[in-house]
Design a protein around this motif. Sequence first.
Motif, short mmCIF file in Angstrom:
data_model
loop_
_atom_site.label_atom_id
_atom_site.label_comp_id
_atom_site.label_asym_id
_atom_site.label_seq_id
_atom_site.Cartn_x
_atom_site.Cartn_y
_atom_site.Cartn_z
N ASN A 51 17.55 74.01 -76.66
CA ASN A 51 17.90 74.59 -75.36
C ASN A 51 17.87 76.11 -75.36
OD1 ASN A 51 18.67 74.00 -72.67
ND2 ASN A 51 20.77 74.61 -73.13
N ILE A 52 18.10 76.76 -76.50
CA ILE A 52 18.17 78.22 -76.52
C ILE A 52 16.85 78.85 -76.95
CG2 ILE A 52 20.66 78.23 -76.94
CD1 ILE A 52 20.07 79.01 -79.84
N ASP A 53 15.75 78.11 -76.86
CA ASP A 53 14.44 78.67 -77.20
C ASP A 53 14.01 79.62 -76.07
OD1 ASP A 53 11.70 79.23 -77.69
OD2 ASP A 53 11.53 77.39 -78.85
N ARG B 279 12.82 83.56 -61.53
CA ARG B 279 13.85 82.62 -61.98
C ARG B 279 13.70 82.32 -63.47
NH1 ARG B 279 15.00 77.27 -62.76
NH2 ARG B 279 17.07 76.60 -62.03
N ALA B 280 12.46 82.08 -63.91
CA ALA B 280 12.24 81.72 -65.32
C ALA B 280 12.57 82.87 -66.26
CB ALA B 280 10.79 81.27 -65.51
N ILE B 281 12.20 84.09 -65.90
CA ILE B 281 12.48 85.23 -66.79
C ILE B 281 13.98 85.51 -66.82
CG2 ILE B 281 12.27 87.13 -65.13
CD1 ILE B 281 10.77 87.06 -68.68
N THR B 282 14.67 85.24 -65.70
CA THR B 282 16.13 85.42 -65.67
C THR B 282 16.80 84.42 -66.60
OG1 THR B 282 15.98 86.16 -63.37
CG2 THR B 282 18.16 85.55 -64.19
N ILE B 283 16.35 83.17 -66.58
CA ILE B 283 16.91 82.17 -67.47
C ILE B 283 16.62 82.52 -68.92
CG2 ILE B 283 16.78 79.73 -68.15
CD1 ILE B 283 16.23 79.06 -65.23
N ILE C 172 26.31 81.11 -76.74
CA ILE C 172 27.19 80.40 -75.82
C ILE C 172 26.41 79.83 -74.65
CG2 ILE C 172 27.85 82.29 -74.25
CD1 ILE C 172 30.77 81.34 -74.59
N ALA C 173 25.24 80.40 -74.38
CA ALA C 173 24.39 79.90 -73.29
C ALA C 173 23.95 78.46 -73.54
CB ALA C 173 23.17 80.80 -73.12
N ASN C 174 24.02 78.03 -74.78
CA ASN C 174 23.64 76.66 -75.12
C ASN C 174 24.50 75.63 -74.38
OD1 ASN C 174 22.10 74.75 -76.87
ND2 ASN C 174 24.12 74.31 -77.71
N TYR C 175 25.69 76.04 -73.95
CA TYR C 175 26.63 75.10 -73.36
C TYR C 175 26.73 75.22 -71.84
CZ TYR C 175 27.83 75.18 -78.27
OH TYR C 175 27.74 75.14 -79.64
N LEU C 176 25.87 76.01 -71.24
CA LEU C 176 25.93 76.18 -69.79
C LEU C 176 25.48 74.91 -69.07
CD1 LEU C 176 24.33 79.74 -69.42
CD2 LEU C 176 26.76 79.16 -69.34
N GLU D 129 23.96 73.10 -65.62
CA GLU D 129 22.93 73.51 -64.66
C GLU D 129 23.55 74.27 -63.50
OE1 GLU D 129 19.59 73.39 -64.64
OE2 GLU D 129 19.69 72.70 -66.71
N ASP D 130 24.71 73.81 -63.05
CA ASP D 130 25.37 74.47 -61.93
C ASP D 130 25.77 75.90 -62.29
OD1 ASP D 130 26.94 74.52 -59.32
OD2 ASP D 130 28.57 74.81 -60.75
N PHE D 131 26.37 76.07 -63.46
CA PHE D 131 26.83 77.41 -63.83
C PHE D 131 25.64 78.32 -64.13
CE2 PHE D 131 29.07 80.72 -66.19
CZ PHE D 131 30.20 80.87 -65.39
N LEU D 132 24.57 77.76 -64.65
CA LEU D 132 23.36 78.56 -64.88
C LEU D 132 22.85 79.13 -63.56
CD1 LEU D 132 21.16 79.53 -66.88
CD2 LEU D 132 19.96 77.38 -66.43
N GLU D 133 22.84 78.31 -62.52
CA GLU D 133 22.41 78.79 -61.21
C GLU D 133 23.34 79.88 -60.70
OE1 GLU D 133 19.60 78.09 -59.70
OE2 GLU D 133 19.05 76.75 -61.36
N ARG D 134 24.62 79.72 -60.97
CA ARG D 134 25.59 80.75 -60.56
C ARG D 134 25.36 82.07 -61.29
NH1 ARG D 134 31.08 77.52 -61.35
NH2 ARG D 134 31.94 79.65 -61.26
#
Length: 345
Positions: A151-153, A175-179, A318-322, A324-329
């Motif tokens: 997930n963190i690749d 969106r992709a570069i932000t993620i 820590i981003a590994n545990y986000l 989908e909802d919080f990622l969008e936030r």
Amino acid sequence: MLKSYIYSCCFCILFVQMQAQVRLSTPLEILNFMEASPTQYEVEQLFGDIEKRDRPVLPHGAFVEVIDGIEHTFEHKDMIGCKAEKWQLKAREMLSVENPNHTKIRKFYAKILKQEPNNAQVYTWLGESHYEEGNYEEAKEWLDKAIRLNNIDYLARWLLAEIHFKNEELDSAVRAITIAHIYNRNNPRLLIRLKEIYKEKGLNYYQNWGFDPQYDVYQEKNTVVVAGDGIWLTYGMYKAVWNFDPDYRYIKEQQATTDYLFQEEMEAAIGTYMTYSSLKQQDKRGFPSMSAFEVALDQEMVEEYTMYEILSVDRPTIANYLTEDFLERLISYIHKVRGQNYVDN
């Protein structure tokens, strides 16, 4: 008395919506707790500047495993077998020449995957190889496989952003570069590319500030010393009771708090902002991190601020545990809060 160090803070009660409702302590409550606690505290002025926090950058190939409830970060390069390592070195060596033969390179990658089928890094390299040849649909398939495995690749996500950009799908590229950036918060090259893609969309990202509290907390014999500069003294007080006072942790346990790290940082940030709000007419120094916090508060994005500006800076995995909802936030937070300039020119 400790009160003399806190100036004239406004001591209203602030509450923030969290997944589990917990009560957040005001600076006055923290101060009263310190005075009543059997733990001895000493508060003093901080002299000199605190060095900026180390901001770790994740190498490509890093992945997270939780073993016995403890998070461990590994790298694929340290886990690969001897034969696979030789094929990997050969493939990467072939990439260093002008006009590399990607077909041959991919054959080496395929051999590695026969022995290491869960090596997400190799899937990303296969995607990168097809991307370099302009085979974008093929590249996307390999990159998606890499992300499913790890997930963190961040590189796989970055390359997906570049494919969208090449295809003139600018919204998707943003969106992709932000993620990708969220999954490797401190990578400087990735942030530069984010700003370039944002510019094409007419968006801004200001990186001219960071959350860098000027405080120090340490234990000297039987006394906990809290040193801080201005508003950061409040932040130091929160950190002191959270980290050195078992009675305060017990109080939080009774509130059914589970994510102690998240609540600790959010509570400290809110308390510091309360002090800032009271003193900003007296202390004329600029505090861009607090100006940004004010915007986040108005936008009901305090949790996002805490995650993005504080926790992920110190612990990018820590981003590994986000969810989908919080990622969008977080994506929305970056656009709304990091898109403004809080530093006087």
